[in-house]
Design a protein around this motif. Sequence first.
Motif, PDB file in Angstrom:
ATOM      1  N   PHE A 129       1.560   5.967  15.601  1.00 15.00           N
ATOM      2  CA  PHE A 129       2.101   4.609  15.538  1.00 15.00           C
ATOM      3  C   PHE A 129       3.536   4.616  15.032  1.00 15.00           C
ATOM      4  CE2 PHE A 129       2.973   0.738  13.102  1.00 15.00           C
ATOM      5  CZ  PHE A 129       2.816  -0.203  14.104  1.00 15.00           C
ATOM      6  N   LEU A 130       3.745   5.293  13.915  1.00 18.79           N
ATOM      7  CA  LEU A 130       5.090   5.322  13.342  1.00 18.79           C
ATOM      8  C   LEU A 130       6.078   6.053  14.253  1.00 18.79           C
ATOM      9  CD1 LEU A 130       4.421   5.904   9.529  1.00 18.79           C
ATOM     10  CD2 LEU A 130       4.794   3.758  10.776  1.00 18.79           C
ATOM     11  N   GLY A 187       0.595  18.050  14.483  1.00 19.90           N
ATOM     12  CA  GLY A 187      -0.403  18.335  15.519  1.00 19.90           C
ATOM     13  C   GLY A 187      -0.784  19.807  15.525  1.00 19.90           C
ATOM     14  N   LYS A 188       0.214  20.648  15.378  1.00 17.98           N
ATOM     15  CA  LYS A 188      -0.006  22.087  15.347  1.00 17.98           C
ATOM     16  C   LYS A 188      -0.907  22.456  14.158  1.00 17.98           C
ATOM     17  CE  LYS A 188       3.208  25.502  14.329  1.00 17.98           C
ATOM     18  NZ  LYS A 188       4.564  26.078  14.382  1.00 17.98           N
ATOM     19  N   TYR A 189      -0.635  21.851  13.019  1.00 16.29           N
ATOM     20  CA  TYR A 189      -1.426  22.181  11.832  1.00 16.29           C
ATOM     21  C   TYR A 189      -2.859  21.670  11.940  1.00 16.29           C
ATOM     22  CZ  TYR A 189       3.021  23.498   9.809  1.00 16.29           C
ATOM     23  OH  TYR A 189       4.214  24.101   9.577  1.00 16.29           O
ATOM     24  N   LEU A 190      -3.025  20.577  12.665  1.00 18.18           N
ATOM     25  CA  LEU A 190      -4.395  20.090  12.875  1.00 18.18           C
ATOM     26  C   LEU A 190      -5.188  21.111  13.694  1.00 18.18           C
ATOM     27  CD1 LEU A 190      -3.655  16.324  13.563  1.00 18.18           C
ATOM     28  CD2 LEU A 190      -4.740  17.294  11.522  1.00 18.18           C
ATOM     29  N   SER A 216       7.293  13.559  27.342  1.00 24.86           N
ATOM     30  CA  SER A 216       7.304  12.153  26.915  1.00 24.86           C
ATOM     31  C   SER A 216       6.576  11.960  25.588  1.00 24.86           C
ATOM     32  CB  SER A 216       6.668  11.270  28.000  1.00 24.86           C
ATOM     33  OG  SER A 216       5.355  10.928  27.638  1.00 24.86           O
ATOM     34  N   ASN A 217       7.099  11.054  24.792  1.00 26.96           N
ATOM     35  CA  ASN A 217       6.504  10.733  23.492  1.00 26.96           C
ATOM     36  C   ASN A 217       5.054  10.318  23.619  1.00 26.96           C
ATOM     37  OD1 ASN A 217       8.878  11.130  22.355  1.00 26.96           O
ATOM     38  ND2 ASN A 217       9.320   8.979  21.873  1.00 26.96           N
ATOM     39  N   ALA A 222       1.864  11.891  21.912  1.00 28.22           N
ATOM     40  CA  ALA A 222       1.046  11.125  20.974  1.00 28.22           C
ATOM     41  C   ALA A 222      -0.430  11.212  21.362  1.00 28.22           C
ATOM     42  CB  ALA A 222       1.496   9.669  20.932  1.00 28.22           C
ATOM     43  N   VAL A 223      -0.686  11.151  22.672  1.00 31.18           N
ATOM     44  CA  VAL A 223      -2.078  11.240  23.127  1.00 31.18           C
ATOM     45  C   VAL A 223      -2.668  12.607  22.768  1.00 31.18           C
ATOM     46  CG1 VAL A 223      -3.578  11.314  25.154  1.00 31.18           C
ATOM     47  CG2 VAL A 223      -1.832   9.529  24.959  1.00 31.18           C
TER      48      VAL A 223
END
Lengths: 389, 248
Positions: free
Chosen positions: A33-34, A55-58, A206-207, A211-212
Motif C-alpha cells: 500500500f505504502l 520480499g526477498k527476506y520473506l 511494473s510496481n 506488489a502482487v
Amino acid sequence: MLKDSLLQRLVLSDQGSKFTIAALIVIGVIVPFLNLAMPEGSFLHVSDYSVALIGKYLCFALLALALDLVWGYCGILSLGHGAFFALGGYAMGMYLMRQIGDRGVYGHPELPDFMVFLNWDALPWYWYGFDNFFFAMLMVMFVPGLLAFIFGWLAFRSRVTGVYFSIITQALTAALSLAFFLNDFGFGGNNGLTDFKDILGASLQSNGTRAVIFICSVIALIGSYILCRYIVTSKLGRVLISVRDAESRTRFIGYRVEHYKVFVFTISAVLAGIAGALYVPQVGIINPGEFSPLNSIEVVIWVALGGRGTLYGAVVGALVVNFAKTYFTGSKLFVEYWLFLLGAMFILIPIFLPKGMVDIVDQWKKKHAQSKATEVNSKISGDAQEHTS
Amino acid sequence: MSAEGSILYLSGVTKTFDGFKAINNLSLYIEPGELRAIIGPNGAGKSTMMDIITGKTRPDEGDVLFKNSIDLTKHDEADIANIGIGRKFQKPTVIESLSVWENLELALAGKRSVLDTLFYKLSKSQADRVDEVIDLIGLQQRRNETAKNLSHGQKQWLEIGMLIIQDPELLLVDEPAAGMTDFETMQTAKLLKNISEDHSVVVVEHDMDFVKALDTRVTVLHEGSVLAEGSLETVSNDERVIEVYLGR
Ligand SMILES: Nc1ncnc2c1ncn2[C@@H]1O[C@H](COP(=O)(O)OP(=O)(O)OP(=O)(O)O)[C@@H](O)[C@H]1O
Ligand SMILES: [Mg+2]
C-alpha cells in the motif's frame, strides 16, 4: 465450532504464532500500500527497492521455516536446503525465460539466448512444458520434492543420521552446484537465468506486478506456516519429536521412523522450492551460486539464532539476521564489522537466550511475573505488618 | 525341544562382538501367559538377548521364533513391535520433551502409519484408557508434566506405562526396579504380576527381593547361555549359580 477449534489449535493457542501471523498480515497489507499509494518523496513512501528487499527476506523466512520443520522438530540437520530452494528457483526461472519469447538479444522465437549462443538448434526435452505457468509451478514443487523423496528414502532407510546425514546433504548441494555451472547442463551455466521480462503477461518491471508477487510471498509464508503448525500439532508432530529425542525408542513403539523422516523431509523440500520460486522474480536472476554450500549453512544460522523448534523462531531469525546483514554491510562505516557482529550474536545469543531470539519474550514475561509476585508479596507482608502494629 | 506351543522360542542363538561371544548357543522357551525372571551377572548377555528378540541386533546363528511361526530374525524393530513384542529398556527411555500424557498417547495401541497419525483423532475411549494407565502408574499429579522433569523412578514407571498401553502379547522388561526405593520395587513387582495375568512377560532384574516377590520360574544367564533354570529356590541352591552370581 470445528473451524474455531482448528483455528485455536493452529494459531491462537500459540502466542508466538499468533503474533508472527498478525505481523505478516500487517506487512502484507502496509508495504504494498505504502509503495503504490504514497507518492514518491513522501516520507510514508516505501521504495521499490525496499519492497523487493523485504520480499526477498520473506522468501528466506519461508526457507528457514522449512528447515525448522525438519531440524527443529525431527532433528534432521539438513545442510542442503539451499539446493531445494535453488531448484524451485530454477523451475520458476525456466518459466520466466520461456516468457521472453522472441524478445531476447538473438530474437529466437523459442530458444533462450544462452542456447542460441551455444549453437543449440532445439529446446532440450527437460525444458518442454515450462512455457505453461501451471506446469512450471507444479515443477517448482515436484522437482525439489522428488529429489528429497529419493535422497531421503535412500539415506533414512540405511539409517544415515546425525552429522553423516548433514555431510551428504552438503555434498548434494555442492554436486548440484557443479552440475549447474556446466554450460552443457542446459541451465545457462555460470550466468544462470536472467533478463526476465514478464510473468503471466504482466511486466516484471511494473510496481503493480511486484506488489502482487510481494503479496504472494506473504500468503505463501502464512500458508506454509499454518501447514507446518498443522503438522507439528498433530500426533504426527509428536512422533517427529519422539524421533528427535529418542529415535530408537520410537522404533520399538512400532513407528517406521524412516517413513516419518521421508515424509517431513519431502514436505520441507517442497516448501523450500516454493520459497525459491518466489525469490527469483523479485531478485531477477537465478544462478548456480544459489547452490553454494555456504547458503545452506546460513539458513541453519538463521534458525539457530531465531530459535529452533518453534517455527516462528525461524521466521524471526531469518528476518532479523538478514536485515542486520543489509544494514551493516550497506553502510560504509559498519561493513567491516558485519562478520564480527554475526560472530558476537553467535556467542551471546546461546549464552543469554539459549532458546534463540524468541526466548527474549519468554524471559521478559518470567521477569515480569516475578517482579509482580515480589510486589504482591511485599504488599502482603506490608499489610501484615500494619495489622500487627 | 521344539517351538511347539511357545510364545517365544530361542534355540542355539549365538552373537559375537569382535570375537567376544556375548550370546553363546542360548536356548529359551517361554510359554504363553508365562512370567519369567532372568538373572545373571553383569555382562551375562541379558540385554543383548532382548536386543536379538526385538530386532535391534541380528544373531550370527540360531532360531528366534515368536508364537512358533514368526522368524524374528527376518524383521526389524518397528515390525516386531507391531507383531506384538514390547520392550522396556535398561536405561529408562521416555520422550523427554513430551508430557506424561503425550508419551502414553504415543505408545497407545493403534495405527502407526504416517497418514494415520497426521489425521489422528483421539477417541473418548482412548483418552480414558490413557488416564486409566496414568492412574495405574501413579502419575496422576504429573499428568501434564514434561517427562524430562520426572525423577528416575517416575521415568521407570512412565516407561512401564508406555509398555502397558502399547498392549503387546509379550513384554520384555529390562531392570524395571533400578533406582527405585524398596517400596516402589515391591509395587513394580506387584504391577508386573498383574500384567502377567493376561500377557507373557520376561523380566530381567538384579534385585533378589524383587525376583522373590515375582514368585515365578527363574532362568540364570551366564556368559551368554543358560546356567540354570527352575524355581528361585532351586536355582539359589545350585552350586554353579552360587559361584558365579549369588555367592559373590
Ligand atoms: N553392540 C555391542 N558391541 C560390542 N559389545 C557389546 C555390544 N552389546 C553388548 N556387548 C557386550 O556383550 C556383553 C553382554 O552385554 P549385556 O548388555 O547383554 O549384558 P547384561 O547381562 O545385560 O549386563 P548388565 O546386567 O550389566 O545389564 C557385554 O560384555 C557387552 O560389553
Ligand atoms: Mg543389561
